[in-house]
Every structure is written in structure tokens, then in C-alpha cells.
Design a protein around this motif. Structure first.
Motif, mmCIF file in Angstrom:
data_model
loop_
_atom_site.group_PDB
_atom_site.id
_atom_site.type_symbol
_atom_site.label_atom_id
_atom_site.label_comp_id
_atom_site.label_asym_id
_atom_site.label_seq_id
_atom_site.Cartn_x
_atom_site.Cartn_y
_atom_site.Cartn_z
ATOM 1 N N ALA A 371 0.831 -1.206 0.000
ATOM 2 C CA ALA A 371 0.000 0.000 0.000
ATOM 3 C C ALA A 371 0.866 1.257 0.000
ATOM 4 C CB ALA A 371 -0.927 -0.001 1.217
ATOM 5 N N GLU A 372 2.024 1.182 0.643
ATOM 6 C CA GLU A 372 2.908 2.341 0.715
ATOM 7 C C GLU A 372 3.796 2.479 -0.524
ATOM 8 O OE1 GLU A 372 4.801 1.732 4.597
ATOM 9 O OE2 GLU A 372 3.377 3.187 5.418
ATOM 10 N N LEU A 373 3.831 1.464 -1.353
ATOM 11 C CA LEU A 373 4.676 1.509 -2.549
ATOM 12 C C LEU A 373 4.117 2.444 -3.618
ATOM 13 C CD1 LEU A 373 7.128 0.224 -4.109
ATOM 14 C CD2 LEU A 373 5.477 -1.430 -5.007
ATOM 15 N N PHE A 374 2.795 2.512 -3.725
ATOM 16 C CA PHE A 374 2.173 3.304 -4.791
ATOM 17 C C PHE A 374 2.441 4.793 -4.583
ATOM 18 C CE2 PHE A 374 -0.009 -0.692 -4.918
ATOM 19 C CZ PHE A 374 -0.357 -0.884 -6.251
ATOM 20 N N TYR A 375 2.422 5.533 -5.705
ATOM 21 C CA TYR A 375 2.672 6.965 -5.679
ATOM 22 C C TYR A 375 1.508 7.753 -5.059
ATOM 23 C CZ TYR A 375 6.268 5.986 -9.273
ATOM 24 O OH TYR A 375 7.346 5.514 -9.964
ATOM 25 N N THR A 376 1.769 9.023 -4.801
ATOM 26 C CA THR A 376 0.690 9.965 -4.520
ATOM 27 C C THR A 376 -0.002 10.304 -5.843
ATOM 28 O OG1 THR A 376 1.996 11.966 -4.918
ATOM 29 C CG2 THR A 376 2.125 10.970 -2.713
ATOM 30 N N LYS A 377 -1.043 11.103 -5.762
ATOM 31 C CA LYS A 377 -1.749 11.510 -6.984
ATOM 32 C C LYS A 377 -0.855 12.343 -7.898
ATOM 33 C CE LYS A 377 -3.785 15.760 -5.145
ATOM 34 N NZ LYS A 377 -5.059 16.494 -4.880
ATOM 35 N N ASP A 385 6.960 13.296 -1.870
ATOM 36 C CA ASP A 385 6.017 14.330 -2.306
ATOM 37 C C ASP A 385 6.010 15.492 -1.313
ATOM 38 O OD1 ASP A 385 3.698 15.875 -2.957
ATOM 39 O OD2 ASP A 385 2.860 14.145 -3.994
ATOM 40 N N ASN A 386 6.347 16.681 -1.812
ATOM 41 C CA ASN A 386 6.404 17.872 -0.959
ATOM 42 C C ASN A 386 5.040 18.289 -0.435
ATOM 43 O OD1 ASN A 386 9.221 18.369 -1.212
ATOM 44 N ND2 ASN A 386 8.888 19.201 -3.259
ATOM 45 N N THR A 387 3.965 17.851 -1.070
ATOM 46 C CA THR A 387 2.621 18.304 -0.700
ATOM 47 C C THR A 387 1.855 17.262 0.098
ATOM 48 O OG1 THR A 387 1.500 17.424 -2.684
ATOM 49 C CG2 THR A 387 2.576 19.580 -2.881
ATOM 50 N N TRP A 388 2.448 16.101 0.345
ATOM 51 C CA TRP A 388 1.724 14.973 0.973
ATOM 52 C C TRP A 388 2.230 14.782 2.395
ATOM 53 C CZ3 TRP A 388 1.922 9.765 2.631
ATOM 54 C CH2 TRP A 388 0.726 9.047 2.488
ATOM 55 N N ASP A 389 1.316 14.555 3.323
ATOM 56 C CA ASP A 389 1.663 14.470 4.743
ATOM 57 C C ASP A 389 2.128 13.069 5.110
ATOM 58 O OD1 ASP A 389 1.979 14.911 7.418
ATOM 59 O OD2 ASP A 389 -0.121 15.373 7.839
ATOM 60 N N TYR A 390 3.398 12.795 4.820
ATOM 61 C CA TYR A 390 3.946 11.458 5.056
ATOM 62 C C TYR A 390 4.029 11.145 6.545
ATOM 63 C CZ TYR A 390 7.267 7.561 4.909
ATOM 64 O OH TYR A 390 7.884 6.339 5.066
ATOM 65 N N ALA A 391 4.404 12.095 7.342
ATOM 66 C CA ALA A 391 4.608 11.848 8.775
ATOM 67 C C ALA A 391 3.325 11.417 9.477
ATOM 68 C CB ALA A 391 5.178 13.100 9.437
#
Length: 636
Positions: A371-377, A385-391
Motif C-alpha cells: 500500500a505504501e509503494l504506490f505513488y501519490t496523486k 512528495d512535498n505536498t503529501w503528509d507522510y509523517a
């Protein structure tokens, strides 16, 4: 129809195999009668054709979830343990749990597994090639095609063993009955020699102009689909040579001391860049042949009515695998009794609360790492991704109308928000939607819910389901399940594009690799690698270096070919399995009823991968005792 719940005994298995070989349900299932002489087997065209189909009959059941190690022997899927029901063989599950061994090797296609010994398949191919001239009523062009098919099958059986065991004996001709015991004690050949032999056989099978020998495509679709074409053969050669150029077989110092009994090294420990050039040329030739035969990346065309762009993109992805004989398929395994029938039942959950059926197992569960392997949109990894809240990806959020692939108002973890289309097309989870021909269904899988765990079997142990492998025409009622089986894609065009992109990058042609990646990304609704990384990644120049683009290509393969039994072999040939598979297997807390408790990450298994031992299969110790000319793989 009842599902096979327990493993069957050897005597029962032999009886079933005899029954299978006697049936004539499709051309690949036809096996010659148990005749007394080879002369009779090649007395005429009809008998010779039966022997041709015998050779096809040794192809492994690639679409069976328990017979292909790529499904359950790696880290893409996990399931409840121990299993007492709902399986054909436990071998692959035990390999994933570190239980492979040399005394009774699991998934042992060397000696015979699932009734298929690759050596016996090779022997029958040799018998065919040695005797086909006896069929006097066989038209020359038909004989030429059959010979090419069998040469390819002979190459493919060698390739299947090579990918598992590494250097193997080469059996170009059958030894005569009068051969001495010493002559029967064959030796393993160096890896490069094996690769050259297999490639040479495929060259022989694909020689000549278009439709000479092997056809470029199958015209008699009602009777011949699944048989070998030139495009299929060239594509498998491309896969072979990319594998041979990869780190496991190209300059692998870990196996530098592996030698046969004559003292000949079985691995060349010196890296050879020319192997990548050879692989690149083979990929290009296969792509050109595919283009000539009108093989294209699949695009979904709705039969009637309008569908949203998001849904159209999802079906682009799902039906590239599940639509029967679509124009992206290069070679599909047809097999017997529905080549993907059981795969779909193992993958599909109870998606309809009004039609619960025990045939739908839902146990083929993707792991959290997938599930974590796939990209963001935005088409880049979630950690870049600078715009995605990974933490805060494990924190709960509420679904809005802006997330059409999830249920509005539902609460689920941030990991499931703002992901690329392939994530929603390939996987389902608590709070997601599952689109089928019969309607759009909501997945709700907390404990006690209709898609969740209610008993000791028939549930996803991770909380994820494999939507990608289920044909959208599957229909379930309370009394029956109608499954539209599709040929398992041994090779499809996206795979070939990715192999070519990889070989281009490794030969210093990185810029030429990008268009092939971008075509695949475009079909999935993503922008180009260049624009995505430049605009959204915290590593904006990653695609401009060979090392950076290699990492991108590896992840692109992992995503595009997710759950298609590719990752298992890719991690091995890249020599990254020691890192990726020495990582814990996680899922969600599927025994819980509340949203907060359910969406808690839990450890399911601490998987281990011992390098270099686990990169290759062990040869059963018994074989080494009866043939001292064989040597064991390192670590076993």
C-alpha cells in the motif's frame, strides 16, 4: 462447485493427473493416449498434434495462486496461519515464512511440482523434435510451426529452471536408453552458457520472415489462443536477457566460488556491460514485433453509457490484466478449468452485503508495504512528495466528496488519501469502493462487518484486498458464483516497455527510457516522470542520473506489475531482496470493531531473507546423492 479445502495425497494426485491428461476440454489439455511405441505417437498428424499438446501441458499453472511462487512466496501478499482449508499446496506460504529446505525442497519444479517436472517437459520436447519427421501427412508449413513451438517450449522450461536454480544442466538431446550410468550423471553448466543456449533456441524458433514458423499473431482465435507467437517468444527472450544482465547474474561476487565438479566456475564474477546492450537490443526487437502485430497498451472503452474519468482510468488498469485476450496481452496462460478461476476466488471478498457466498475467500491479502509503494496523486513516492503528509499517514481523516474512490463521510487513515489511480484500482480497503459490472459496492471490513473477519478463514489478514486480479464480470449470489476466467498474463506490453526502459537506462540511454515510462504513466492518469519529479519531489533531479532513474524504474515496475507475480523475481535479479524481504510484514488490526482500534498498524510476521542462500532454490539432497556431478547452491 466445492472448493478444495485440504491437500491431497500422492495417490489421489496421480489419479487426478491421469484423469486430467485423459480429458480433451481444450487444446492445451489434450494428452496422447498411453501408446506403446513412439512410432505410433507420430504415425500421422492427429497423433503428432497430441504429442505437441503434451509439451504444452508441462507449462506451470502461472495463474494458480498456490502454484506460482510469485504470489505467496514473497512479501506482496500475506494470509492467516496456520491454514487448514482453502489451499492446494502450502509450499509457497512456507517459503515466505522461511521454511524452504534442501531435504524436501518446496515448489520443487526440478523433480516435479503440481505434476510438472520441467526436465520431463524438456524430455518430451526432445522426443517430439526427434520424431516429428515420421508424421508423413503433415504439411511442411505446419511442421515448421510445430517445431518452432516446441523449440520455444524447450527453451522456456530451461528458462523456468534457470530463474529458480541458476546454472543448470543443458539437455539439448535425450540420452539413449543404452547410456551408461556415468553418462546420466549430468553437470550444471555456467550461467552464461545456459543463457546463450536458451537464447539460441528462441532464435531458432523465431527465425524467418513474418509468419514463417511461428505466427506473428493468432488468427484462429477459437482454437489456438494461448499458443506461442513470435512476439511472445521474442518477449520471453527479452526477459531472459534482462535477467542475465541484472546484478544476480552479472558480476555477482557472492557466487564466485560456486564451481561444478570439473572445477569450472558457474558464475562470472566480473560485471559485463555488454549484457545490458544485448538485453536492450532484444527488448527493442520484441517491441517492434509487438507493434507490427498491433499489440497496444490497453484502453477501456465502456460498452454503453457514460463513466467518469476516474472510473475509466481505473478500468484501464484493471482490465489490462482481467479483460480476456485484450490487445495488450502478449502471451497468456490458458491451462485447464479456467486459468484464473481460483485466483479470483482467493482474491475476492464479500463485496455485496446482500449476496454473501462462501466461495469468495478474500484471503489473498496485500501487505501494508505494498500500500505504501504506490505513488501519490502527483506521481511520485509518498515519502518524496512535498505536498503529501507522510509523517501523519497513519492518522485518521474523514473522506470528502473530492475523493471519489472512497466512501464520503467515512473515516480512514491518511495513507489512503490523494493516491494515484493504480492504488485504488489494485487494492480495496475499509472505506473504499469496488466497482463491478453489476454495480458499485462499498467495502466495510472491520470485525463483524460483511467484508471483515467473522471466522477463522475467508478474510484478509492485512485489511487489504486485491481488486486488480478480479474480473469485473464476476457475479455472486447466495447460491453460486459465476467467474469469468481470463488467461494469466505471462507477458503483457507494459512489462516489455519497462524491461526496455530498464535496459536503456543501464546502457546510458536514460533519456530514451523516459517515453516508455511515460506511456505507462499516462494510461494510469499520471503526468510524465520529468514534470512530476520537477514539480512535486524533494529530489527533483532524481530522473537525470542513471542511479536515480534506476530507482524510479524499479518502483514503476513494482507499481505497474503489482500482484502479477513479478516483484518476487525482480527483487531477486536486482539483489535487493535481502533488504526488502528482511522487513516486517504489517497490516491493520482487523479483529477490532471501532474505527480507531481497527486502524492501528500491527506486526503480522518478522520475515527474513538469508543472502546469498535464498536468492536461488536448493536442489534436493537426494539428487546430489544419486548424481555426485551436481553441486548444491551456496548456503544450502
Amino acid at each position: 462447485m466445492k472448493i478444495l479445502y485440504k491437500p491431497i495425497g500422492v495417490s489421489t494426485l496421480l489419479l487426478l493427473l491421469m484423469t486430467f491428461f485423459a480429458c480433451k476440454k481444450s487444446y492445451l489439455d489434450v494428452i496422447p493416449d498411453n501408446v506403446a511405441t513412439i512410432d505410433h505417437a507420430f504415425a500421422n498428424r492427429v497423433e503428432a498434434e497430441k504429442f505437441l499438446f503434451t509439451c504444452y501441458g508441462y507449462l506451470p499453472q502461472e495463474g494458480n495462486p498456490d502454484m506460482n511462487p510469485g504470489f505467496n512466496a514473497g512479501d506482496e501478499f500475506w494470509t492467516y496461519w496456520p491454514m487448514t482449508l482453502d489451499y492446494f499446496s502450502l509450499d509457497s506460504y512456507e517459503i515466505a515464512r522461511g521454511l524452504q529446505n534442501k531435504v524436501n525442497a518446496k515448489m520443487n519444479y526440478w523433480d516435479g511440482y503440481d505434476g510438472r517436472s520441467m526436465w520431463q517437459g524438456i524430455r518430451n520436447c526432445n522426443i517430439f523434435l526427434e520424431n516429428i519427421d515420421k508424421a508423413i501427412d503433415l504439411e511442411p508449413y505446419v511442421k515448421e510451426r510445430w517445431i518452432a513451438e516446441v523449440k520455444f517450449l524447450k527453451a522456456y522450461f530451461h528458462w523456468y529452471l534457470f530463474r529458480m536454480y541458476g546454472p543448470i544442466p543443458v539437455i539439448d538431446k535425450n540420452l539413449p536408453i543404452t547410456a551408461s550410468p556415468e553418462e546420466l550423471k549430468v553437470s550444471r553448466q555456467p550461467a552464461d552458457s545456459v543463457v546463450n543456449y536458451i537464447a539460441g533456441l528462441i532464435d531458432e524458433a523465431t527465425a524467418g520472415e513474418a509468419n514463417v514458423g511461428l505466427p506473428n499473431k493468432i488468427d484462429s482465435r477459437s482454437t489456438e489462443l494461448g499458443r506461442i507467437t513470435k512476439v511472445a517468444a521474442l518477449s520471453i527472450k527479452a526477459r531472459l536477457l534482462v535477467t542475465a544482465a541484472s546484478p544476480l547474474f552479472n558480476g555477482n561476487g557472492d557466487y564466485g566460488n560456486l564451481k561444478n565438479k570439473e572445477g569450472k566456475p558457474l558464475f562470472n564474477a566480473t560485471y559485463d556491460p555488454k549484457k545490458w546492450t544485448r538485453a536492450m537490443e532484444a527488448c527493442k526487437k520484441a517491441i517492434d514485433a509487438a507493434s507490427f502485430s498491433n499489440v497496444k497498451l490497453y484502453q477501456f472503452v465502456p460498452a454503453a453509457g457514460e463513466v467518469s474519468e476516474a472510473l475509466k482510468t481505473e478500468m484501464n488498469i484493471r482490465n489490462a490484466v482481467c479483460e480476456k485476450w485484450n490487445n495488450e496481452l502478449i502471451w497468456g496462460y490458458t491451462g485447464k478449468n479456467g486459468p484464473t478461476y481460483w485466483l479470483q476466488l482467493f482474491a475476492c471478498p464479500q463485496f455485496d452485503p446482500n449476496n454473501v457466498n462462501r466461495e469468495l475467500k478474500g484471503k489473498l491479502a496485500p501487505t501494508l508495504k505494498m500500500a505504501e509503494l504506490f505513488y501519490t496523486k502527483n506521481g511520485v513516492p509518498i515519502e518524496e512528495d512535498n505536498t503529501w503528509d507522510y509523517a501523519n499517514r497513519y492518522e485518521l481523516r474523514t473522506v470528502s466528496a473530492a475523493e471519489p474512490m472512497m466512501q464520503e463521510g467515512y473515516r480512514t487513515v491518511g495513507l489512503h488519501f490523494n493516491r494515484e489511480a493504480r492504488f485504488y484500482a489494485d487494492m480495496a480497503f475499509d472505506g473504499s469502493k469496488w466497482y463491478m459490472q453489476s454495480g458499485n459496492y462499498n467495502i466495510q471490513s472491520k470485525s463483524g462487518e460483511y467484508t471483515g473477519k467473522k471466522q477463522s478463514r475467508m478474510y484478509s489478514v492485512t485489511g487489504y484486498f486485491t481488486k486488480k486480479l478480479v474480473n469485473w464480470n464476476l457475479v455472486a449470489s447466495t447460491t453460486e458464483v459465476n467467474v469469468e476466467s481470463y488467461p494469466w498474463p505471462i507477458m503483457r506490453l507494459a512489462d516489455l516497455y519497462l524491461l526496455y526502459a530498464e535496459s536503456l537506462n543501464e546502457t546510458g540511454n536514460s533519456a530514451a527510457a523516459l517515453p516508455y515510462l511515460n506511456e505507462i504513466r499516462k494510461r494510469a492518469g499520471l503526468n510524465s516522470v520529468e514534470s512530476s519529479w520537477t514539480a512535486f519531489s524533494n529530489k527533483p533531479g532524481k530522473f537525470t542520473t542513471v542511479d536515480g532513474l534506476r530507482e524510479i524504474i524499479h518502483q514503476e515496475r513494482g507499481i505497474e506489475l503489482a500482484f502479477e507475480a513479478s516483484r518476487f523475481w525482480d527483487l531477486r535479479r536486482w539483489k535487493t531482496a535481502a533488504k526488502k524481504m528482511n522487513a516486517p510484514i504489517y497490516g491493520w488490526n482487523i479483529t477490532q470493531e471501532t474505527i480507531e482500534e481497527y486502524n492501528t498498524r500491527v506486526l503480522l510476521f518478522s520475515q527474513t531473507f538469508s543472502a546469498p542462500r535464498d536468492y536461488l532454490w536448493p536442489i534436493n539432497e537426494y539428487n546430489l546423492q544419486i548424481n555426485p556431478n551436481l553441486v548444491q547452491n551456496p548456503g544450502w
